[in-house]
Design a protein around this motif. Sequence first.
Motif, PDB file in Angstrom:
ATOM      1  N   PRO A  28       3.774   1.761  -3.104  1.00  0.00           N
ATOM      2  CA  PRO A  28       3.214   2.180  -4.406  1.00  0.00           C
ATOM      3  C   PRO A  28       2.625   3.586  -4.382  1.00  0.00           C
ATOM      4  O   PRO A  28       2.757   4.329  -5.349  1.00  0.00           O
ATOM      5  CB  PRO A  28       2.118   1.144  -4.684  1.00  0.00           C
ATOM      6  CG  PRO A  28       2.464  -0.032  -3.851  1.00  0.00           C
ATOM      7  CD  PRO A  28       3.137   0.517  -2.630  1.00  0.00           C
ATOM      8  N   LEU A  29       1.990   3.956  -3.262  1.00  0.00           N
ATOM      9  CA  LEU A  29       1.375   5.285  -3.194  1.00  0.00           C
ATOM     10  C   LEU A  29       2.429   6.381  -3.045  1.00  0.00           C
ATOM     11  O   LEU A  29       2.235   7.503  -3.498  1.00  0.00           O
ATOM     12  CB  LEU A  29       0.374   5.356  -2.037  1.00  0.00           C
ATOM     13  CG  LEU A  29      -0.894   4.519  -2.217  1.00  0.00           C
ATOM     14  CD1 LEU A  29      -1.766   4.562  -0.972  1.00  0.00           C
ATOM     15  CD2 LEU A  29      -1.693   5.010  -3.420  1.00  0.00           C
ATOM     16  N   ILE A  60       0.819  -1.207   0.000  1.00  0.00           N
ATOM     17  CA  ILE A  60       0.000   0.000   0.000  1.00  0.00           C
ATOM     18  C   ILE A  60       0.860   1.267   0.000  1.00  0.00           C
ATOM     19  O   ILE A  60       0.748   2.114  -0.895  1.00  0.00           O
ATOM     20  CB  ILE A  60      -0.953   0.020   1.230  1.00  0.00           C
ATOM     21  CG1 ILE A  60      -1.728  -1.318   1.339  1.00  0.00           C
ATOM     22  CG2 ILE A  60      -1.886   1.224   1.157  1.00  0.00           C
ATOM     23  CD1 ILE A  60      -2.582  -1.679   0.152  1.00  0.00           C
ATOM     24  N   GLY A  65      -3.673   6.678  -9.816  1.00  0.00           N
ATOM     25  CA  GLY A  65      -4.135   6.664  -8.434  1.00  0.00           C
ATOM     26  C   GLY A  65      -5.257   7.659  -8.224  1.00  0.00           C
ATOM     27  O   GLY A  65      -5.983   7.559  -7.317  1.00  0.00           O
TER      28      GLY A  65
END
Lengths: 241, 221
Positions: B138-139, B135, B221
């Motif tokens: 990647p963000l 989580i 995103g």
Amino acid sequence: MAEGLSLRLSQTGPIPLDVDITLPVGQTLALVGPSGAGKTTILRAIAGLYRPRSGHIVVNGQTWLDATTNLAPQHRRVGFVFQSYGLFPHLTAAGNIREAMLERPASERAGRADDLLAQVQLAGLGGRYPAQLSGGQQQRVALARALARDPAILLLDEPFSAVDHPVRRALHAIIAEIRGASPLPIVFVSHDVEDAVRSADQLCFLSKGRSLESGPPRTLLDDPNTQLSRWMNGNASAESD
Amino acid sequence: MDWQALRLSLLLAVLTTIILVPVAVLAGRWLSGARFRGRALVEAAIVLPLLLPPTVIGFYLLVAMGPGSPIGRIATIFFGDTLVFSFKGILIASILVNIPFAVQPAQRAFDGIGKDLRDAAATCGHSVWRTFWRIELPLAWPGIVTGAVFTFAHTLGEFGVVLMVGGSIPGETRTIALSIYDRVQAFDNASAGRMAGLLMAISLAAVAIGFFLAGRRNARG
């Protein structure tokens, strides 16, 4: 009570709590009260995201919290729908749901995610990212993800607050379907008594962290002497001013 | 065109980036979540290389890595020589000077990840490490890429610290920025201009590619 939720939380600060809840499997409880009543804190305590000073939480006979035990959220089998949904923005709807299936064999995850998407009336939208979904659709993805872990209890934080009436109706229907399909205790937070009347078997009225009274929503509402009725009338007169 | 200096600059920039980015990711994540006494001092120390003149940083590094220093003596045992006036020395200096360029964007990226997402990951059964890999990383990727690109481009253009710590030894410590300076000193403006143009083009391309990669992740995103 072996099956269902048995909860007692007690502390004087920093957030005062004095709550006693018993909820059998298959029943839905609405936590209702004004802002700052501690509703969300209780949900977070059940999930293990907030640790109260003292109390106990037992779900289906398994102790999650007492004087000597405090299971981490990872080890409590909860499904949690956050008020902001908490979807992972870099993953698709199906990807979000698969993230909650760590204990399931990898080969089964995609099929199970499709089933859950269908259950929340989002069949065919599994490839979309959260930013490509409406608010109501995002909430249903969050609900599907909460169910994906085969939870022992389902927790929903203000599920009806930020959605318009058609979405609200659909959500009530989905929750009714979940209640029928899965023998779960369900706890949701609401500041609107009407939502409790529509979807809850039990209502717990809270103020400043204390559970003032609880019972079937309609029974509490029909009695003009309950604190819930007085709070409702106070709100109504405030709104009419 | 001093190709040897260009090769050395590119090697220095690549090694600095490769070594610094993992450190910056861990430091950025730690600083983003940690609440401790002295946090402001740690953050100030990280930013300090941006504010101090390169000669000041270079002077302290020269003293710290010189033959009379504990670090210099340990380096002599392992490498047979001190770290000053060597490629290893300017690599260490480059890593230290670039800490704010790598750490700050990573930290800001981790700061931007809402608490609800971490809580959601926990209720999905994710361990802290799984939450980090699946989580948070990647963000935070756009910020990490931005930090990597800034580190690479800034190392290519670094002048003062490299000159103080490494001198300007051809093939060992003479980077393209130092070579440009030497050419200007020798009134060879044509050669200096070619190298300056190439350095600018490489830096522009690196930053543009970085922004493109970061932007693609942001758009999804």
